[in-house]
Design a protein around this motif. Structure first.
Motif, mmCIF file in Angstrom:
data_model
loop_
_atom_site.group_PDB
_atom_site.id
_atom_site.type_symbol
_atom_site.label_atom_id
_atom_site.label_comp_id
_atom_site.label_asym_id
_atom_site.label_seq_id
_atom_site.Cartn_x
_atom_site.Cartn_y
_atom_site.Cartn_z
ATOM 1 N N PRO A 9 65.753 23.252 -44.211
ATOM 2 C CA PRO A 9 65.348 24.525 -44.230
ATOM 3 C C PRO A 9 63.468 24.525 -43.837
ATOM 4 O O PRO A 9 63.185 23.327 -43.896
ATOM 5 C CB PRO A 9 65.477 24.980 -45.875
ATOM 6 N N ALA A 10 63.302 25.512 -43.323
ATOM 7 C CA ALA A 10 62.037 25.643 -42.698
ATOM 8 C C ALA A 10 60.879 25.246 -43.662
ATOM 9 O O ALA A 10 60.998 25.798 -44.961
ATOM 10 C CB ALA A 10 61.753 26.949 -41.867
ATOM 11 N N ARG A 11 59.935 24.430 -43.468
ATOM 12 C CA ARG A 11 58.911 24.325 -44.440
ATOM 13 C C ARG A 11 57.767 24.467 -43.852
ATOM 14 O O ARG A 11 57.420 24.626 -42.591
ATOM 15 C CB ARG A 11 59.263 22.637 -44.679
ATOM 16 N N HIS A 12 56.754 24.804 -44.817
ATOM 17 C CA HIS A 12 55.284 25.114 -44.316
ATOM 18 C C HIS A 12 54.798 23.904 -43.786
ATOM 19 O O HIS A 12 55.081 22.660 -44.173
ATOM 20 C CB HIS A 12 54.431 25.632 -45.492
ATOM 21 N N GLN A 13 53.842 23.772 -42.915
ATOM 22 C CA GLN A 13 53.307 22.810 -41.946
ATOM 23 C C GLN A 13 52.472 21.587 -43.227
ATOM 24 O O GLN A 13 52.681 20.642 -43.066
ATOM 25 C CB GLN A 13 52.055 22.997 -41.134
ATOM 26 N N SER A 14 51.908 22.269 -44.275
ATOM 27 C CA SER A 14 51.566 21.340 -45.129
ATOM 28 C C SER A 14 52.395 20.810 -46.194
ATOM 29 O O SER A 14 52.040 19.823 -46.905
ATOM 30 C CB SER A 14 50.367 22.254 -46.259
ATOM 31 N N GLY A 15 53.494 20.876 -45.852
ATOM 32 C CA GLY A 15 54.755 20.295 -46.796
ATOM 33 C C GLY A 15 54.695 20.704 -48.286
ATOM 34 O O GLY A 15 54.375 21.729 -48.635
ATOM 35 N N GLY A 16 54.645 19.743 -48.843
ATOM 36 C CA GLY A 16 54.868 20.105 -50.472
ATOM 37 C C GLY A 16 53.433 19.986 -51.029
ATOM 38 O O GLY A 16 53.201 20.187 -52.015
ATOM 39 N N LEU A 17 52.349 19.513 -50.323
ATOM 40 C CA LEU A 17 51.214 19.314 -50.813
ATOM 41 C C LEU A 17 50.657 20.687 -51.474
ATOM 42 O O LEU A 17 49.993 20.711 -52.457
ATOM 43 C CB LEU A 17 50.024 18.820 -49.737
ATOM 44 N N ALA A 18 50.592 21.610 -50.828
ATOM 45 C CA ALA A 18 50.112 23.049 -51.096
ATOM 46 C C ALA A 18 50.867 23.553 -52.071
ATOM 47 O O ALA A 18 50.254 23.935 -53.298
ATOM 48 C CB ALA A 18 50.469 24.080 -49.915
ATOM 49 N N VAL A 19 52.152 23.296 -52.582
ATOM 50 C CA VAL A 19 52.958 23.832 -53.383
ATOM 51 C C VAL A 19 52.566 23.123 -54.641
ATOM 52 O O VAL A 19 52.358 23.500 -55.797
ATOM 53 C CB VAL A 19 54.569 23.532 -53.511
ATOM 54 N N ALA A 20 52.415 21.716 -54.532
ATOM 55 C CA ALA A 20 51.917 20.732 -55.770
ATOM 56 C C ALA A 20 50.660 21.318 -56.150
ATOM 57 O O ALA A 20 50.328 21.246 -57.287
ATOM 58 C CB ALA A 20 52.056 19.327 -55.092
ATOM 59 N N LEU A 21 49.608 21.467 -55.288
ATOM 60 C CA LEU A 21 48.253 21.809 -55.700
ATOM 61 C C LEU A 21 48.520 23.181 -56.323
ATOM 62 O O LEU A 21 47.762 23.412 -57.227
ATOM 63 C CB LEU A 21 47.362 21.808 -54.450
ATOM 64 N N ALA A 22 49.150 23.952 -55.844
ATOM 65 C CA ALA A 22 49.356 25.462 -56.499
ATOM 66 C C ALA A 22 49.946 25.392 -57.899
ATOM 67 O O ALA A 22 49.449 26.143 -58.846
ATOM 68 C CB ALA A 22 50.183 26.407 -55.672
ATOM 69 N N LYS A 23 50.644 24.368 -58.087
ATOM 70 C CA LYS A 23 51.024 24.075 -59.709
ATOM 71 C C LYS A 23 50.097 23.604 -60.557
ATOM 72 O O LYS A 23 50.331 23.787 -61.672
ATOM 73 C CB LYS A 23 52.276 23.213 -59.488
ATOM 74 N N LEU A 24 49.144 23.088 -60.174
ATOM 75 C CA LEU A 24 47.843 22.436 -60.828
ATOM 76 C C LEU A 24 47.201 23.865 -61.206
ATOM 77 O O LEU A 24 45.944 23.600 -61.799
ATOM 78 C CB LEU A 24 47.232 21.587 -60.153
ATOM 79 N N ASN A 25 47.521 24.832 -60.711
ATOM 80 C CA ASN A 25 46.719 26.141 -61.065
ATOM 81 C C ASN A 25 45.392 26.208 -60.471
ATOM 82 O O ASN A 25 44.369 26.534 -61.016
ATOM 83 C CB ASN A 25 46.428 26.296 -62.750
ATOM 84 N N LEU A 26 45.220 25.681 -59.229
ATOM 85 C CA LEU A 26 44.033 25.510 -58.488
ATOM 86 C C LEU A 26 43.987 26.768 -57.751
ATOM 87 O O LEU A 26 44.995 27.200 -57.427
ATOM 88 C CB LEU A 26 43.914 24.327 -57.598
ATOM 89 N N ASP A 27 42.707 27.467 -57.409
ATOM 90 C CA ASP A 27 42.458 28.538 -56.698
ATOM 91 C C ASP A 27 43.035 28.522 -54.989
ATOM 92 O O ASP A 27 43.313 27.287 -54.691
ATOM 93 C CB ASP A 27 41.106 29.041 -56.694
ATOM 94 N N LEU A 29 41.980 28.920 -52.414
ATOM 95 C CA LEU A 29 40.721 28.445 -51.365
ATOM 96 C C LEU A 29 40.781 26.935 -51.341
ATOM 97 O O LEU A 29 40.748 26.222 -50.594
ATOM 98 C CB LEU A 29 39.247 28.961 -51.635
ATOM 99 N N THR A 30 40.826 26.419 -52.680
ATOM 100 C CA THR A 30 40.719 24.852 -52.935
ATOM 101 C C THR A 30 41.978 24.239 -52.254
ATOM 102 O O THR A 30 41.875 23.159 -51.632
ATOM 103 C CB THR A 30 40.566 24.582 -54.397
ATOM 104 N N VAL A 31 43.197 24.942 -52.661
ATOM 105 C CA VAL A 31 44.207 24.454 -52.036
ATOM 106 C C VAL A 31 44.483 24.381 -50.514
ATOM 107 O O VAL A 31 44.611 23.448 -49.752
ATOM 108 C CB VAL A 31 45.477 25.300 -52.462
ATOM 109 N N ALA A 32 43.815 25.601 -49.710
ATOM 110 C CA ALA A 32 43.672 25.419 -48.498
ATOM 111 C C ALA A 32 42.676 24.439 -47.926
ATOM 112 O O ALA A 32 43.215 23.710 -46.853
ATOM 113 C CB ALA A 32 43.298 26.954 -48.004
ATOM 114 N N ASP A 33 41.648 24.238 -48.594
ATOM 115 C CA ASP A 33 40.906 23.328 -48.075
ATOM 116 C C ASP A 33 41.223 21.930 -48.183
ATOM 117 O O ASP A 33 41.081 21.118 -47.254
ATOM 118 C CB ASP A 33 39.428 23.310 -49.004
ATOM 119 N N ALA A 34 41.960 21.750 -49.275
ATOM 120 C CA ALA A 34 42.514 20.190 -49.633
ATOM 121 C C ALA A 34 43.505 19.924 -48.551
ATOM 122 O O ALA A 34 43.807 18.925 -47.944
ATOM 123 C CB ALA A 34 43.250 20.068 -51.003
ATOM 124 N N VAL A 35 44.578 21.141 -48.215
ATOM 125 C CA VAL A 35 45.483 21.032 -47.234
ATOM 126 C C VAL A 35 45.047 20.562 -45.700
ATOM 127 O O VAL A 35 45.362 19.850 -45.172
ATOM 128 C CB VAL A 35 46.514 22.331 -47.142
#
Length: 135
Positions: A9-27, A29-35
């Motif tokens: 299935p189609a995935r976002h370019q960042s892969g699972g990284l954005a999802v994992a960081l979002a589950k850590l309850n990060l904002d 902007l921080t997730v986007a910067d990390a990705v």
């Protein structure tokens, strides 16, 4: 170009990284910067790998060119040596031909002198016998 269909299935370019960081309850902007940082590092890694491959390719091409240059120079030296040998043989032949030409010239002169002396001898023998040759 035809795109190849994927069973995934189609995935976002960042892969699972954005999802994992979002589950850590990060904002967000921080997730986007990390990705973005991870994507930048991945790009740098690819660039570094490409540069290494290019350096290796350049070294390989340079080595092949050096080898070809050495082989070509060796062949040129061999060809020049053969040309030198051929020129030496030609010089020897030219000397032999010139010697033969001098010898032929001397023989022509000697034949001419021989015929002249024979003519003089026949003329003298005719006059010394006192008359005309025998009929």
């Amino acid at each position: 170009m035809t795109e190849i269909a994927s069973a995934d299935p189609a995935r976002h370019q960042s892969g699972g990284l954005a999802v994992a960081l979002a589950k850590l309850n990060l904002d967000a902007l921080t997730v986007a910067d990390a990705v973005a940082d991870v994507a930048g590092m991945a790009g740098e890694n690819v660039t570094t790998a490409i540069r290494a491959d290019l350096k290796e390719l350049r070294a390989d091409v340079t080595a092949r060119i050096d080898t070809l240059t050495s082989e070509t120079n060796a062949r040129f030296h061999e060809t020049n040596a053969r040309i030198g040998e051929t020129n030496a043989r030609i010089d020897t032949l030219v000397g032999s031909v010139q010697s033969l030409q001098r010898e032929i010239s001397t023989l022509r002169w000697m034949i001419g002198v021989g015929f002249t002396l024979l003519s003089v001898f026949l003329a003298l023998s005719t006059f010394l016998r006192g008359g005309s040759p025998v009929p």
